[in-house]
Enzyme design. Structure first.
Site, PDB file in Angstrom:
ATOM      1  N   LYS A 223      89.042  43.600  65.470  1.00  0.00           N
ATOM      2  CA  LYS A 223      88.587  42.971  66.715  1.00  0.00           C
ATOM      3  C   LYS A 223      89.541  41.879  67.191  1.00  0.00           C
ATOM      4  O   LYS A 223      90.289  41.308  66.395  1.00  0.00           O
ATOM      5  CB  LYS A 223      87.155  42.440  66.539  1.00  0.00           C
ATOM      6  CG  LYS A 223      86.170  43.615  66.507  1.00  0.00           C
ATOM      7  CD  LYS A 223      84.729  43.209  66.560  1.00  0.00           C
ATOM      8  CE  LYS A 223      83.883  44.476  66.647  1.00  0.00           C
ATOM      9  NZ  LYS A 223      82.478  44.232  66.378  1.00  0.00           N
ATOM     10  N   ARG A 257      81.309  47.874  58.691  1.00  0.00           N
ATOM     11  CA  ARG A 257      81.580  48.947  59.679  1.00  0.00           C
ATOM     12  C   ARG A 257      83.076  48.912  59.984  1.00  0.00           C
ATOM     13  O   ARG A 257      83.558  47.931  60.555  1.00  0.00           O
ATOM     14  CB  ARG A 257      80.735  48.680  60.935  1.00  0.00           C
ATOM     15  CG  ARG A 257      80.879  49.730  62.013  1.00  0.00           C
ATOM     16  CD  ARG A 257      80.035  49.361  63.236  1.00  0.00           C
ATOM     17  NE  ARG A 257      80.129  50.377  64.265  1.00  0.00           N
ATOM     18  CZ  ARG A 257      81.123  50.430  65.152  1.00  0.00           C
ATOM     19  NH1 ARG A 257      82.092  49.533  65.145  1.00  0.00           N
ATOM     20  NH2 ARG A 257      81.141  51.399  66.046  1.00  0.00           N
TER      21      ARG A 257
HETATM   22  N1  HH2 Z   1      81.162  46.841  67.032  1.00  0.00           N
HETATM   23  C1  HH2 Z   1      81.512  47.802  67.926  1.00  0.00           C
HETATM   24  C2  HH2 Z   1      80.640  48.852  68.208  1.00  0.00           C
HETATM   25  N2  HH2 Z   1      79.459  48.954  67.593  1.00  0.00           N
HETATM   26  N3  HH2 Z   1      77.891  48.113  66.046  1.00  0.00           N
HETATM   27  C3  HH2 Z   1      77.524  47.185  65.167  1.00  0.00           C
HETATM   28  N4  HH2 Z   1      76.341  47.274  64.552  1.00  0.00           N
HETATM   29  N5  HH2 Z   1      78.336  46.118  64.860  1.00  0.00           N
HETATM   30  C4  HH2 Z   1      79.548  45.965  65.450  1.00  0.00           C
HETATM   31  O1  HH2 Z   1      80.233  44.949  65.160  1.00  0.00           O
HETATM   32  C5  HH2 Z   1      79.970  46.928  66.406  1.00  0.00           C
HETATM   33  C6  HH2 Z   1      79.092  48.012  66.682  1.00  0.00           C
HETATM   34  C7  HH2 Z   1      82.826  47.732  68.610  1.00  0.00           C
HETATM   35  O2  HH2 Z   1      83.788  48.450  67.881  1.00  0.00           O
HETATM   36  P1  HH2 Z   1      84.274  49.944  68.183  1.00  0.00           P
HETATM   37  O3  HH2 Z   1      83.161  50.915  68.046  1.00  0.00           O
HETATM   38  O4  HH2 Z   1      85.461  50.211  67.346  1.00  0.00           O
HETATM   39  O5  HH2 Z   1      84.781  49.903  69.673  1.00  0.00           O
HETATM   40  P2  HH2 Z   1      84.181  50.400  71.037  1.00  0.00           P
HETATM   41  O6  HH2 Z   1      82.893  49.724  71.264  1.00  0.00           O
HETATM   42  O7  HH2 Z   1      85.236  50.022  72.044  1.00  0.00           O
HETATM   43  O8  HH2 Z   1      83.991  51.893  70.954  1.00  0.00           O
END
Ligand code: HH2
Length: 288
Positions: A223, A257
């Site tokens: 992040k 995660r």
């Molecule tokens: N972070 C993201 C998405 N979902 N869910 C939980 N529970 N906790 C998190 O910190 C979290 C999450 C963001 O990361 P990512 O899925 O890699 O990116 P994007 O939302 O751009 O798909």
């Protein structure tokens, strides 16, 4: 068997902390957007993460990065269902990262067993009823606003205290809608309506979230708040991510995660060996 063993059984007996591999089937996620052009490519990536030691996978079809465009229910399902279909035989639980009750419901019917609601029931509280009906696990995350507004909602007196109170309320709402408390995980929501210092305060005081009595999930992977220590783009942030993962384990996190499963598998083994002052048995020191 404790609650977490039931929701996300651990695949490596040497490792206590579970690893939730991120599988985004989006064109625009901040790190892995567009990585897989087809459901087959996404399923292949999922299999790779399972080989590398993922205890569960989190499928997402709507990016939550700041200013991401919302995705319709139809489009979210068009992206998710073919991948779930290809992962019918997955040996690990599948989670779906969605804020929409109908999407959650169809994905649970298609084989998912956990729902990851980054809105903590703010967007569509019906999602809790869907989980209750189907006996699914539910991740409740703290955030404010939505991806379009969250960057402007970062004023806190005490971010830990305020997110704790939010999560306490979200647990109560979920339980009120029929979800057994034993099926709930909580997440402080790193990067969601948080300034960089808030993310650091949360990691520094992670143990306080254990007061909620539920397993804590932490999502720091690559992040932007890590940019100051590592690199300007998400591709540069593995080392800082691993450091936060080790610290989250020390802070009592039950689930990380992550995008990089193999690296976390090894980092968690090393961290837990130090925490327990016990070496991992030589015959299974490097399971992948
Ligand atoms: N972070 C993201 C998405 N979902 N869910 C939980 N529970 N906790 C998190 O910190 C979290 C999450 C963001 O990361 P990512 O899925 O890699 O990116 P994007 O939302 O751009 O798909």
């Amino acid at each position: 068997m404790d609650d977490l063993d039931r929701l996300i059984p651990r695949r490596d007996p040497n490792r206590r902390t579970r690893i939730l591999g991120i599988l985004n089937v989006t064109p625009d996620s901040f790190h892995d957007g567009g990585a897989d052009a087809s459901p087959e490519a996404a399923a292949a990536r999922a299999r790779r993460m399972m080989e590398e030691g993922a205890d569960a996978l989190d499928l997402g079809a709507e990016s939550t990065r700041p200013n991401a465009d919302p995705v319709s229910e139809t489009e979210e399902l068009r992206r998710l269902l073919p991948v779930l279909e290809l992962l019918q035989d997955a040996p690990v639980p599948l989670s779906v990262d969605t804020v929409k009750a109908r999407v959650a419901e169809r994905c649970l019917e298609a084989g998912a067993s956990l729902v990851n609601d980054v809105s903590g029931l703010q967007h569509d509280p019906e999602i809790a009823s869907v989980c209750a009906e189907r006996g699914a696990g539910l991740v409740l995350m703290h955030m404010r606003g939505d991806p379009r507004t969250m960057s402007t909602l970062t004023s806190y007196r005490d971010v830990v205290e305020e997110s704790l109170r939010f999560l306490e309320g979200a647990i109560d709402r979920a339980v009120g809608l029929g979800v057994p408390e034993s099926d709930i995980l909580v997440d402080p929501g790193l990067g969601f309506a948080k300034a960089p210092e808030h993310n650091l305060q949360i990691l520094n005081r992670l143990r306080e979230y254990l007061s909620l009595g539920r397993p804590v999930l932490v999502g720091a992977s690559r992040k932007s708040f890590l940019a100051a220590f590592d690199g300007p783009t998400s591709a540069d942030r593995l080392e800082a991510t691993l450091a936060t993962g080790a610290l989250a384990v020390l802070g009592g996190a039950s689930v990380l995660r992550v995008h990089d499963v193999r690296a976390h598998h090894r980092a968690v083994l090393a961290t837990e060996a130090v925490v327990n002052a016990q070496p991992v048995p030589a015959e299974n020191a490097l399971p992948c």
